[in-house]
Motif scaffolding. Structure first.
Motif, short mmCIF file in Angstrom:
data_model
loop_
_atom_site.label_atom_id
_atom_site.label_comp_id
_atom_site.label_asym_id
_atom_site.label_seq_id
_atom_site.Cartn_x
_atom_site.Cartn_y
_atom_site.Cartn_z
N GLY A 173 2.21 0.44 -11.30
CA GLY A 173 1.26 -0.44 -10.27
C GLY A 173 2.00 -1.57 -9.75
O GLY A 173 1.39 -2.26 -8.96
N LYS B 249 -0.08 11.20 -3.41
CA LYS B 249 -0.06 12.32 -4.05
C LYS B 249 1.06 12.89 -3.79
O LYS B 249 1.50 13.02 -2.65
CB LYS B 249 -1.17 12.91 -3.74
N GLN C 44 -1.52 -1.56 -4.01
CA GLN C 44 -3.17 -1.58 -4.08
C GLN C 44 -3.59 -0.31 -3.44
O GLN C 44 -2.74 0.35 -2.58
CB GLN C 44 -3.52 -3.04 -2.97
N GLY C 45 -4.75 0.02 -3.93
CA GLY C 45 -5.13 1.23 -3.66
C GLY C 45 -4.66 2.44 -4.37
O GLY C 45 -3.81 2.11 -5.36
N GLU C 46 -4.87 3.69 -4.11
CA GLU C 46 -4.37 4.81 -4.81
C GLU C 46 -2.95 5.04 -4.50
O GLU C 46 -2.40 5.04 -3.40
CB GLU C 46 -5.16 5.83 -4.42
N ALA C 47 -2.04 5.61 -5.66
CA ALA C 47 -0.79 5.86 -5.57
C ALA C 47 -0.70 7.19 -4.71
O ALA C 47 -1.85 8.11 -4.60
CB ALA C 47 0.04 6.14 -6.74
N THR D 208 4.82 3.18 -8.39
CA THR D 208 3.55 4.15 -8.44
C THR D 208 3.63 4.68 -9.95
O THR D 208 2.56 5.02 -10.23
CB THR D 208 4.31 5.48 -7.73
N SER E 141 0.83 -1.36 -0.01
CA SER E 141 0.06 0.15 -0.05
C SER E 141 1.05 1.32 0.13
O SER E 141 2.08 1.02 0.29
CB SER E 141 -0.90 0.01 1.28
#
Length: 65
Positions: A44, A63, A58-61, A41, A14
């Motif tokens: 993926g 910011k 998994q999930g969002e990279a 990042t 994550s």
């Protein structure tokens, strides 16, 4: 299973675990190799050039930067 297909399961990571490096801190002593940082990042996922471990974000990279 085709010959060129990786036989290991992907390791889910994550954004909390970034920056990602291999081997992970909990790796057994026999599985250690020089630490290498991997960038999951952009695409993926990333594969360790030493041991072939396949990491998948998994999930969002995160910011920023």
């Amino acid at each position: 299973m085709p010959e060129n297909q990786d036989k290991t399961q992907p390791i889910a990571v994550s954004a909390h675990e970034l920056p990602l490096h291999c081997p992970q801190p909990d790796a057994p002593l026999w599985a250690r190799h020089p630490r290498v940082f991997l960038d999951v990042t952009k695409t993926g996922d990333a594969k360790c050039p030493y041991c072939g471990a396949h990491y998948v974000l998994q999930g969002e990279a995160p910011k920023g930067h």
